[in-house]
Structure formats: C-alpha cells, structure tokens
Design a protein around this motif. Structure first.
Motif, PDB file in Angstrom:
ATOM      1  N   LEU A  27       0.823  -1.207   0.000  1.00  0.00           N
ATOM      2  CA  LEU A  27       0.000   0.000   0.000  1.00  0.00           C
ATOM      3  C   LEU A  27       0.857   1.257   0.000  1.00  0.00           C
ATOM      4  O   LEU A  27       0.657   2.156  -0.826  1.00  0.00           O
ATOM      5  CB  LEU A  27      -0.921   0.010   1.222  1.00  0.00           C
ATOM      6  CG  LEU A  27      -1.627   1.350   1.503  1.00  0.00           C
ATOM      7  CD1 LEU A  27      -2.589   1.699   0.373  1.00  0.00           C
ATOM      8  CD2 LEU A  27      -2.327   1.327   2.850  1.00  0.00           C
ATOM      9  N   ALA A  28       1.796   1.344   0.934  1.00  0.00           N
ATOM     10  CA  ALA A  28       2.616   2.547   1.039  1.00  0.00           C
ATOM     11  C   ALA A  28       3.425   2.782  -0.222  1.00  0.00           C
ATOM     12  O   ALA A  28       3.500   3.917  -0.728  1.00  0.00           O
ATOM     13  CB  ALA A  28       3.534   2.446   2.250  1.00  0.00           C
ATOM     14  N   ALA A  29       4.031   1.734  -0.755  1.00  0.00           N
ATOM     15  CA  ALA A  29       4.850   1.874  -1.956  1.00  0.00           C
ATOM     16  C   ALA A  29       4.011   2.322  -3.150  1.00  0.00           C
ATOM     17  O   ALA A  29       4.414   3.208  -3.920  1.00  0.00           O
ATOM     18  CB  ALA A  29       5.560   0.563  -2.258  1.00  0.00           C
ATOM     19  N   TRP A  30       2.840   1.721  -3.312  1.00  0.00           N
ATOM     20  CA  TRP A  30       1.976   2.038  -4.452  1.00  0.00           C
ATOM     21  C   TRP A  30       1.313   3.406  -4.299  1.00  0.00           C
ATOM     22  O   TRP A  30       1.306   4.217  -5.239  1.00  0.00           O
ATOM     23  CB  TRP A  30       0.910   0.951  -4.589  1.00  0.00           C
ATOM     24  CG  TRP A  30      -0.103   1.199  -5.666  1.00  0.00           C
ATOM     25  CD1 TRP A  30       0.001   0.863  -6.992  1.00  0.00           C
ATOM     26  CD2 TRP A  30      -1.401   1.817  -5.521  1.00  0.00           C
ATOM     27  NE1 TRP A  30      -1.133   1.241  -7.670  1.00  0.00           N
ATOM     28  CE2 TRP A  30      -2.013   1.828  -6.789  1.00  0.00           C
ATOM     29  CE3 TRP A  30      -2.088   2.361  -4.439  1.00  0.00           C
ATOM     30  CZ2 TRP A  30      -3.278   2.351  -7.018  1.00  0.00           C
ATOM     31  CZ3 TRP A  30      -3.353   2.889  -4.652  1.00  0.00           C
ATOM     32  CH2 TRP A  30      -3.938   2.877  -5.927  1.00  0.00           C
ATOM     33  N   PHE A  31       0.764   3.677  -3.116  1.00  0.00           N
ATOM     34  CA  PHE A  31      -0.011   4.906  -2.928  1.00  0.00           C
ATOM     35  C   PHE A  31       0.859   6.149  -2.822  1.00  0.00           C
ATOM     36  O   PHE A  31       0.542   7.191  -3.410  1.00  0.00           O
ATOM     37  CB  PHE A  31      -0.883   4.773  -1.674  1.00  0.00           C
ATOM     38  CG  PHE A  31      -1.570   6.061  -1.273  1.00  0.00           C
ATOM     39  CD1 PHE A  31      -2.541   6.620  -2.082  1.00  0.00           C
ATOM     40  CD2 PHE A  31      -1.220   6.719  -0.100  1.00  0.00           C
ATOM     41  CE1 PHE A  31      -3.164   7.817  -1.737  1.00  0.00           C
ATOM     42  CE2 PHE A  31      -1.833   7.909   0.264  1.00  0.00           C
ATOM     43  CZ  PHE A  31      -2.818   8.459  -0.561  1.00  0.00           C
ATOM     44  N   LEU A  32       1.956   6.086  -2.084  1.00  0.00           N
ATOM     45  CA  LEU A  32       2.730   7.287  -1.793  1.00  0.00           C
ATOM     46  C   LEU A  32       3.672   7.708  -2.916  1.00  0.00           C
ATOM     47  O   LEU A  32       4.013   8.892  -3.021  1.00  0.00           O
ATOM     48  CB  LEU A  32       3.546   7.068  -0.511  1.00  0.00           C
ATOM     49  CG  LEU A  32       2.753   6.882   0.780  1.00  0.00           C
ATOM     50  CD1 LEU A  32       3.692   6.451   1.904  1.00  0.00           C
ATOM     51  CD2 LEU A  32       2.029   8.176   1.160  1.00  0.00           C
ATOM     52  N   GLU A  33       4.099   6.765  -3.743  1.00  0.00           N
ATOM     53  CA  GLU A  33       5.128   7.054  -4.743  1.00  0.00           C
ATOM     54  C   GLU A  33       4.816   8.256  -5.644  1.00  0.00           C
ATOM     55  O   GLU A  33       5.719   9.043  -5.949  1.00  0.00           O
ATOM     56  CB  GLU A  33       5.375   5.792  -5.588  1.00  0.00           C
ATOM     57  CG  GLU A  33       6.598   5.863  -6.493  1.00  0.00           C
ATOM     58  CD  GLU A  33       6.269   6.438  -7.857  1.00  0.00           C
ATOM     59  OE1 GLU A  33       7.208   6.934  -8.519  1.00  0.00           O
ATOM     60  OE2 GLU A  33       5.085   6.395  -8.255  1.00  0.00           O
ATOM     61  N   PRO A  34       3.561   8.490  -6.070  1.00  0.00           N
ATOM     62  CA  PRO A  34       3.294   9.651  -6.929  1.00  0.00           C
ATOM     63  C   PRO A  34       3.296  10.998  -6.191  1.00  0.00           C
ATOM     64  O   PRO A  34       3.217  12.044  -6.841  1.00  0.00           O
ATOM     65  CB  PRO A  34       1.890   9.367  -7.493  1.00  0.00           C
ATOM     66  CG  PRO A  34       1.648   7.921  -7.256  1.00  0.00           C
ATOM     67  CD  PRO A  34       2.382   7.603  -5.996  1.00  0.00           C
ATOM     68  N   TYR A  35       3.377  10.974  -4.859  1.00  0.00           N
ATOM     69  CA  TYR A  35       3.201  12.206  -4.088  1.00  0.00           C
ATOM     70  C   TYR A  35       4.394  12.497  -3.171  1.00  0.00           C
ATOM     71  O   TYR A  35       4.221  12.717  -1.964  1.00  0.00           O
ATOM     72  CB  TYR A  35       1.918  12.117  -3.258  1.00  0.00           C
ATOM     73  CG  TYR A  35       0.727  11.621  -4.047  1.00  0.00           C
ATOM     74  CD1 TYR A  35       0.262  12.317  -5.153  1.00  0.00           C
ATOM     75  CD2 TYR A  35       0.073  10.429  -3.696  1.00  0.00           C
ATOM     76  CE1 TYR A  35      -0.823  11.860  -5.890  1.00  0.00           C
ATOM     77  CE2 TYR A  35      -1.010   9.959  -4.426  1.00  0.00           C
ATOM     78  CZ  TYR A  35      -1.451  10.679  -5.524  1.00  0.00           C
ATOM     79  OH  TYR A  35      -2.526  10.221  -6.251  1.00  0.00           O
ATOM     80  N   PRO A  36       5.613  12.540  -3.687  1.00  0.00           N
ATOM     81  CA  PRO A  36       6.788  12.738  -2.823  1.00  0.00           C
ATOM     82  C   PRO A  36       6.874  14.130  -2.217  1.00  0.00           C
ATOM     83  O   PRO A  36       7.607  14.340  -1.248  1.00  0.00           O
ATOM     84  CB  PRO A  36       7.963  12.479  -3.773  1.00  0.00           C
ATOM     85  CG  PRO A  36       7.427  12.838  -5.128  1.00  0.00           C
ATOM     86  CD  PRO A  36       5.996  12.395  -5.107  1.00  0.00           C
ATOM     87  N   ASP A  37       6.119  15.090  -2.766  1.00  0.00           N
ATOM     88  CA  ASP A  37       6.193  16.469  -2.289  1.00  0.00           C
ATOM     89  C   ASP A  37       5.147  16.793  -1.226  1.00  0.00           C
ATOM     90  O   ASP A  37       4.966  17.966  -0.879  1.00  0.00           O
ATOM     91  CB  ASP A  37       6.033  17.444  -3.466  1.00  0.00           C
ATOM     92  CG  ASP A  37       7.150  17.305  -4.492  1.00  0.00           C
ATOM     93  OD1 ASP A  37       8.289  16.989  -4.087  1.00  0.00           O
ATOM     94  OD2 ASP A  37       6.881  17.502  -5.693  1.00  0.00           O
ATOM     95  N   ALA A  38       4.472  15.794  -0.716  1.00  0.00           N
ATOM     96  CA  ALA A  38       3.455  16.027   0.321  1.00  0.00           C
ATOM     97  C   ALA A  38       4.069  16.738   1.524  1.00  0.00           C
ATOM     98  O   ALA A  38       5.196  16.451   1.925  1.00  0.00           O
ATOM     99  CB  ALA A  38       2.838  14.705   0.764  1.00  0.00           C
ATOM    100  N   ALA A  39       3.304  17.674   2.077  1.00  0.00           N
ATOM    101  CA  ALA A  39       3.788  18.441   3.233  1.00  0.00           C
ATOM    102  C   ALA A  39       3.338  17.835   4.552  1.00  0.00           C
ATOM    103  O   ALA A  39       4.037  17.940   5.563  1.00  0.00           O
ATOM    104  CB  ALA A  39       3.304  19.885   3.134  1.00  0.00           C
TER     105      ALA A  39
END
Length: 235
Positions: free
Chosen positions: A27-39
């Motif tokens: 989940l973390a690898a798939w979901f977070l990968e497109p959003y590295p700039d999240a604050a």
C-alpha cells in the motif's frame, strides 16, 4: 513477531495487534510514490508505525502524524520512529480517530484499516481492535478532511469493493486510482488498493499480480516493493 529490517529503518511490532504485513508495504509503496512532495501525512491506525515510516522515506519533507488507539502499539510506534533517520518528522498520538483533531489538514491520509465488519472477534483485545471495525471504519476514513487536491489511500479485502464504493459516493470522494491485487494471474483479486481525492478525475484501474504463472514474484511487484525490502524472498 520481532524486528523487521527494511532499507533505511526497522520496525519492532512486539505487543501490537496489527503485525507488520506485506499488505502495508505494498500500500505505502503504491499509494505514496506519486506524491513525494506532500507536506503533511496522516497515518490512521498506525499499529507499529510501518506506514508512517515508509511515508517518512518516500515523502522527504513531510511532517507525519500517526494515530493509534492502542497504547501499547502507540508506544512501539514511538520507539520505531525514534530509531529511524527521519524521527524528527514523525509523531504518534494515542487517540481514537473519531475524536482526533489534526493540527494540520493532511495532504495525504494513509491507512491499513481493520478488514472485518462482522464475525467473531479475537479473544485478545488489541488484536480484535486491529482486525474488526469497532472504532475505525471505511466510512470514518472516507469522512476525514483532506487539503485541496489531497489523497486518501487504503488497502482492503477485494470483497469490500461494493461497500466502499457506496460509502465513497455518500461522502463525495472521487476514486482516482484503483489496483486489484491477485496472488497470480489465474486467481481472483484478494486485495484492493484505493486512492481517493475530492476533485473530479478519471479513475485509472490496474491489476497487479504478486507472482507470475511460474510462481516467482512478478517484475511489476518487484519494481514497486524492492526499494524497501532488504531481501525479497521467493518463499
């Protein structure tokens, strides 16, 4: 179960009702990968802190708050956070998410929520909370506030699909990405990875096979999770 070592951090899940599992890593690898700039990232029902720790690795500037109702698991998460390279950006709050007020409106919410809505509860109280939706439901997750353009990611059993679609429509959450996870090409999906947002979008659907027809981990699965596992065993 013990200490699990990943690339860059460790997770000790001793005493936690929700143990370290491959569903959370995927989940973390798939979901977070497109959003590295999240604050700001909110991890709901963090358990031993695995999702929050992976958010710390994938989103290098994000402040991450993990919420956990079980005090033993929350203490374990804090120890895991303190031992990580990005512990200064991680905090764990012992609280019921239903009464929790976040200091920031999150750009990203991530959760591996309890899978069971009905059925017999485990005799161990912490395991029962981790497995059954007594305090954390899909409806609760889908109701949490998101920053404009924010995203909510979660992993669920495949047979929860209709229920989650109904709950998301009731709360006007838009499905942005959907990944049906199969153990092999010949099998039906066993898990679904979800990415919801509040803005209109065209949903991108995909199928992920964990193993190829020959029983080995698929190239796609390896590409997604190998940045985090020290060693991806074929067993």
């Amino acid at each position: 179960m013990g200490v699990f070592r990943f690339k860059g951090f460790e997770v000790d899940d001793c005493g936690c009702g929700m143990k370290v599992c491959s569903d959370s890593v995927l989940l973390a690898a798939w979901f977070l990968e497109p959003y590295p700039d999240a604050a700001y990232v909110l991890d709901v029902g963090t358990g031993s802190g695995l999702l929050a720790l992976m958010a710390g690795k994938i989103c290098p500037e994000a402040l991450i708050t993990a919420v956990e109702i079980d005090s033993v698991a929350a203490d374990a998460a804090r120890k895991n956070f303190a031992g990580s390279p990005w512990g200064d950006r991680l905090q764990c709050v012992t609280a019921d998410i239903n009464g929790f007020v976040s200091p920031h409106i999150p750009d990203l919410i991530i959760s591996n929520p309890p899978y069971f809505i009905n059925g017999e509860h485990a005799s161990d109280a912490s395991r029962a909370v981790a497995r059954h939706q007594t305090t954390l439901s899909y409806a609760t997750l889908l109701s949490l506030p998101l920053a404009p353009g924010g995203h909510l990611g979660m992993v669920t059993p495949a047979d929860a699909y209709d229920h989650i679609i109904f709950e998301s429509e009731m709360r006007r959450r838009k499905l942005c990405r959907l990944c049906r996870v199969r153990t092999s090409p010949a099998k039906n999906a066993v898990r679904v990875l979800w990415d919801f947002t509040d803005t209109e979008c065209c949903c991108r659907e995909e199928i992920l096979d964990l193993r190829d027809a020959d029983g080995r981990y698929s190239d796609v699965y390896r590409r997604i999770v190998e940045p985090y596992y020290l060693k991806l065993s074929e067993r």
